[in-house]
Design a protein around this motif. Structure first.
Motif, PDB file in Angstrom:
ATOM      1  N   ASN A  49       0.811  -1.218   0.000  1.00 25.69           N
ATOM      2  CA  ASN A  49       0.000   0.000   0.000  1.00 25.69           C
ATOM      3  C   ASN A  49       0.844   1.268   0.000  1.00 25.69           C
ATOM      4  O   ASN A  49       0.359   2.335  -0.380  1.00 25.69           O
ATOM      5  CB  ASN A  49      -0.961  -0.007   1.193  1.00 25.69           C
ATOM      6  CG  ASN A  49      -2.043  -1.059   1.056  1.00 25.69           C
ATOM      7  OD1 ASN A  49      -2.338  -1.528  -0.038  1.00 25.69           O
ATOM      8  ND2 ASN A  49      -2.635  -1.458   2.182  1.00 25.69           N
ATOM      9  N   ALA A  50       2.102   1.141   0.408  1.00 24.02           N
ATOM     10  CA  ALA A  50       3.010   2.291   0.375  1.00 24.02           C
ATOM     11  C   ALA A  50       3.744   2.410  -0.961  1.00 24.02           C
ATOM     12  O   ALA A  50       4.501   3.347  -1.167  1.00 24.02           O
ATOM     13  CB  ALA A  50       4.028   2.183   1.510  1.00 24.02           C
ATOM     14  N   GLY A  51       3.518   1.433  -1.858  1.00 29.01           N
ATOM     15  CA  GLY A  51       4.165   1.487  -3.159  1.00 29.01           C
ATOM     16  C   GLY A  51       5.516   0.814  -3.221  1.00 29.01           C
ATOM     17  O   GLY A  51       6.265   0.986  -4.193  1.00 29.01           O
ATOM     18  N   MET A  52       5.844   0.033  -2.184  1.00 28.08           N
ATOM     19  CA  MET A  52       7.106  -0.700  -2.165  1.00 28.08           C
ATOM     20  C   MET A  52       6.938  -2.074  -2.815  1.00 28.08           C
ATOM     21  O   MET A  52       5.816  -2.576  -2.919  1.00 28.08           O
ATOM     22  CB  MET A  52       7.574  -0.903  -0.718  1.00 28.08           C
ATOM     23  CG  MET A  52       7.780   0.359   0.066  1.00 28.08           C
ATOM     24  SD  MET A  52       8.159  -0.013   1.811  1.00 28.08           S
ATOM     25  CE  MET A  52       8.398   1.649   2.450  1.00 28.08           C
ATOM     26  N   LYS A  53       8.031  -2.685  -3.229  1.00 28.83           N
ATOM     27  CA  LYS A  53       8.030  -4.094  -3.582  1.00 28.83           C
ATOM     28  C   LYS A  53       8.111  -4.890  -2.283  1.00 28.83           C
ATOM     29  O   LYS A  53       8.880  -4.521  -1.372  1.00 28.83           O
ATOM     30  CB  LYS A  53       9.212  -4.438  -4.494  1.00 28.83           C
ATOM     31  CG  LYS A  53       9.099  -3.845  -5.884  1.00 28.83           C
ATOM     32  CD  LYS A  53       7.925  -4.435  -6.651  1.00 28.83           C
ATOM     33  CE  LYS A  53       7.880  -3.920  -8.093  1.00 28.83           C
ATOM     34  NZ  LYS A  53       6.690  -4.411  -8.811  1.00 28.83           N
TER      35      LYS A  53
END
Length: 215
Positions: free
Chosen positions: A177-181
């Protein structure tokens, strides 16, 4: 281009179950309740005091005595938080290689700052973490994205250039949800009933050093 790798702490970087479980069994003995086996404890260790108190005494956060039990448990853990805890095999080799490649590393944990601030310096990391975010650093803990964004702000790296490694569903949710892998640490505290296929991590690894194959 991955510029940072951030990790969960309990069950991902460090094997904390012996101390978490030791504190639980001491508390259970005090209340004349039977001890729990380490196999049982490991499946709940990532869920902190709430998971362990439910396992050991059937006490959940909506129980009227939960606050007292939690206080007793945390006080017991405070007396032995670094007694038997150690890094998982390969963690320091991984961190040394990340540093060699110019990749920052850090910790985002739901463990209270009360313990994180004391434990992390005792774990013997070959390179200190660039950032440590505890469960109460931001007022919200995982699966909230707040700790994820806070860590990235501290090290000045975009979440899109960050990997997050953890062993619990909330780790994968928060990272995604934070845009990390996201990477599932399969050596961690995963219960037999956990349906990890529904968590949808980007990658799975069976040992810390396997991470290097993804970079």
């Amino acid at each position: 281009m991955i510029q940072a790798v951030l990790f969960d702490l309990d069950g991902t970087l460090a094997d904390t179950a012996l101390d978490l479980g030791g504190a639980l069994n001491t508390l259970l003995a005090r209340h004349n309740l039977p001890a729990k086996s380490m196999d049982e404890i490991r499946t709940q260790a990532s869920h902190g005091a709430a998971g362990l108190l439910k396992l050991g005494a059937g006490i959940t956060p909506d129980h009227p005595d939960y606050a007292q039990w939690r206080t007793e448990y945390l006080d017991e853990y405070d007396s032995r938080y670094a007694q038997d805890t150690a890094l998982f095999d390969g963690v320091n080799k991984l961190i040394a290689e990340l540093d060699k490649r110019g990749i920052k590393w850090g910790i985002i944990t739901n463990k209270p700052m009360r313990f994180t601030d004391k434990l992390v310096p005792k774990l013997g990391f070959v390179i200190p973490p660039a950032v440590v975010v505890s469960g109460d650093t931001c007022g919200e803990s995982k699966p909230s994205v707040k700790p994820m964004f806070h860590a990235c702000e501290q090290i000045q790296i975009n979440p899109q250039h960050t990997l997050y490694v953890g062993d619990a569903e909330r780790d994968i949710q928060a990272g995604r949800n934070a845009g990390m892998k996201t990477i599932l640490a399969e050596w961690g505290y995963i219960a037999p009933e956990d349906r990890t296929e529904t968590w949808q991590p980007d990658y799975r690894i069976s040992s810390p050093l396997d991470l290097l194959k993804l970079l």
